[in-house]
Write an enzyme that holds these catalytic residues in place. Structure first.
Site, PDB file in Angstrom:
ATOM      1  CG  HIS A 117      -5.101   0.888  -4.686  1.00 28.39           C
ATOM      2  ND1 HIS A 117      -4.742   0.260  -3.509  1.00 28.39           N
ATOM      3  CD2 HIS A 117      -6.266   0.301  -5.078  1.00 28.39           C
ATOM      4  CE1 HIS A 117      -5.653  -0.657  -3.203  1.00 28.39           C
ATOM      5  NE2 HIS A 117      -6.584  -0.649  -4.142  1.00 28.39           N
ATOM      6  CG  HIS A 158      -6.232  -8.590   0.901  1.00 26.85           C
ATOM      7  ND1 HIS A 158      -6.295  -8.933  -0.440  1.00 26.85           N
ATOM      8  CD2 HIS A 158      -6.111  -7.235   0.928  1.00 26.85           C
ATOM      9  CE1 HIS A 158      -6.219  -7.831  -1.183  1.00 26.85           C
ATOM     10  NE2 HIS A 158      -6.105  -6.794  -0.375  1.00 26.85           N
ATOM     11  NE  ARG A 203      -3.634  -2.166   2.746  1.00 24.28           N
ATOM     12  CZ  ARG A 203      -3.395  -3.315   3.376  1.00 24.28           C
ATOM     13  NH1 ARG A 203      -2.202  -3.502   3.950  1.00 24.28           N
ATOM     14  NH2 ARG A 203      -4.308  -4.253   3.438  1.00 24.28           N
ATOM     15  CE1 TYR A 226      -6.147  -5.696  -5.990  1.00 26.08           C
ATOM     16  CE2 TYR A 226      -6.909  -7.041  -4.172  1.00 26.08           C
ATOM     17  CZ  TYR A 226      -6.486  -5.831  -4.660  1.00 26.08           C
ATOM     18  OH  TYR A 226      -6.404  -4.758  -3.819  1.00 26.08           O
ATOM     19  CE  LYS A 251      -6.725  -0.670   4.383  1.00 26.20           C
ATOM     20  NZ  LYS A 251      -7.962  -0.854   3.619  1.00 26.20           N
ATOM     21  NE  ARG A 257      -3.086  -3.272  -1.672  1.00 25.50           N
ATOM     22  CZ  ARG A 257      -2.672  -4.123  -0.730  1.00 25.50           C
ATOM     23  NH1 ARG A 257      -1.376  -4.386  -0.624  1.00 25.50           N
ATOM     24  NH2 ARG A 257      -3.525  -4.709   0.081  1.00 25.50           N
TER      25      ARG A 257
END
Length: 331
Positions: free
Chosen positions: A278, A304, A187, A313, A211, A281
């Site tokens: 992004h 994730h 990220r 994706y 995150k 990514r």
């Protein structure tokens, strides 16, 4: 309205309410309530003021999330959204209902459904926490569903577009941006927070905090290592940040600064897509999955927590679809 007047109004309202329930001596009750209220600082917010009760609960919620390890970016985003909500509603928390929230969210017709959904998600998190902490008896957002969003295909670059991006780089720093972001699938916030000391060139890897402050290891390609070393060798500053500004005083390059550089490279390459960090990514995820990478491995590399996020994706190219059809069709 001064404190005395607000206190007297409070006493009158409470006395009036009690008198409707049971027979009382109004003057005695008022006298006793006055003795209690005088110990407190009582103010009545004006109708156009943000209610202090709601502000206090927002403060408590943010403090809780800070202790849970939420990143500064997440906390800043929550603070902004909840502050705007409080400025708009101007009610004590307990009086806020589902209709108030629906009316508030309807005031953003110019925003995409994804942005409105994000605002609702913040409010659900806030009111859900208040209910779990028993500050509220019920959650006014419980029955509110997020708006339906258009399912969009990930905007990954093709292999040809990726090469065009590489060739359009006009400095060693620009090439380092592209290679590091593509090779790692990181990220933007994870890359901008990196220090030189974080990079292990021997193992061609480094650790990032994603995150929820979750740590994971990501890996560089030989190409990324080569261009990153070239960039670091070209620097004359002593800043610890991995990516710094081009001009003095040298300092860590901001998220916006990296975004601006990537957009400039894409413009130089003549790529019509809206290219951002992004998108790189997305490109990492899509191309590796198309090349046969295990989806669980890619999930961990991207950081994730939910496999379904990574599944978004997994968009196969037409060539890959034909290949899979020939390989697995039972004749």
């Amino acid at each position: 309205m001064n404190n005395k007047t607000a206190g007297e109004l409070l006493i009158s309202e409470i006395t009036g309410y009690i008198s409707e329930l049971v027979p009382i001596h109004v003057h005695e009750v008022k006298s006793r309530l006055s003795q209690i209220v005088v110990k407190y600082h009582v103010t009545k917010p004006e109708s156009d003021e943000v209610h202090p009760d709601l502000l206090e609960n927002i403060k408590l919620f943010l403090a809780s999330k800070r202790l849970e390890g939420f990143s500064k970016n997440s906390l800043d985003s929550y603070t902004l959204d909840l502050s705007k909500f409080a400025e708009n509603i101007k009610k004590p928390t307990v009086e806020i209902n589902s209709a108030d929230i629906r009316v508030y969210l309807s005031q953003f017709p110019h925003l995409k459904m994804s942005s409105v959904s994000k605002k609702l998600s913040v409010l659900k998190s806030f009111f859900g926490w208040l209910t779990a902490e028993e500050i509220l008896l019920r959650d006014p957002t419980a029955k509110l569903k997020p708006p339906k969003q258009e399912k969009r295909m990930p905007k990954a670059l093709s292999i040809e577009e990726l090469e065009m991006l590489r060739e359009a780089c006009k400095s060693v720093r620009q090439r380092a941006f592209v290679e590091v972001m593509y090779a790692t699938g990181c990220r933007l916030s994870e890359v901008s927070a990196l220090n030189i000391s974080d990079i292990n060139f021997q193992s061609m890897s480094f650790k990032v905090f994603g995150k929820g402050s979750k740590e994971r290891e990501v890996y560089l390609s030989f190409k990324a290592c080569h261009h990153l070393k070239r960039y670091l060798a070209s620097r004359t500053d002593e800043d610890q940040a991995l990516f710094v500004t081009e001009r003095k005083p040298y300092r860590r390059l901001s998220n916006r600064g990296i975004q601006r550089e990537i957009k400039l490279i894409a413009q130089n390459a003549g790529i019509k897509k809206n290219v951002s960090p992004h998108v790189l990514r997305h490109t990492f995820a899509t191309l590796t999955l198309n090349n046969g990478a295990d989806i669980v491995a890619v999930q961990h590399l991207l950081g994730h927590s939910d496999p379904s996020t990574t599944q978004g994706y997994a968009v196969l190219s037409d060539e890959k679809k034909r290949e899979q059809h020939k390989k697995y069709l039972v004749m």
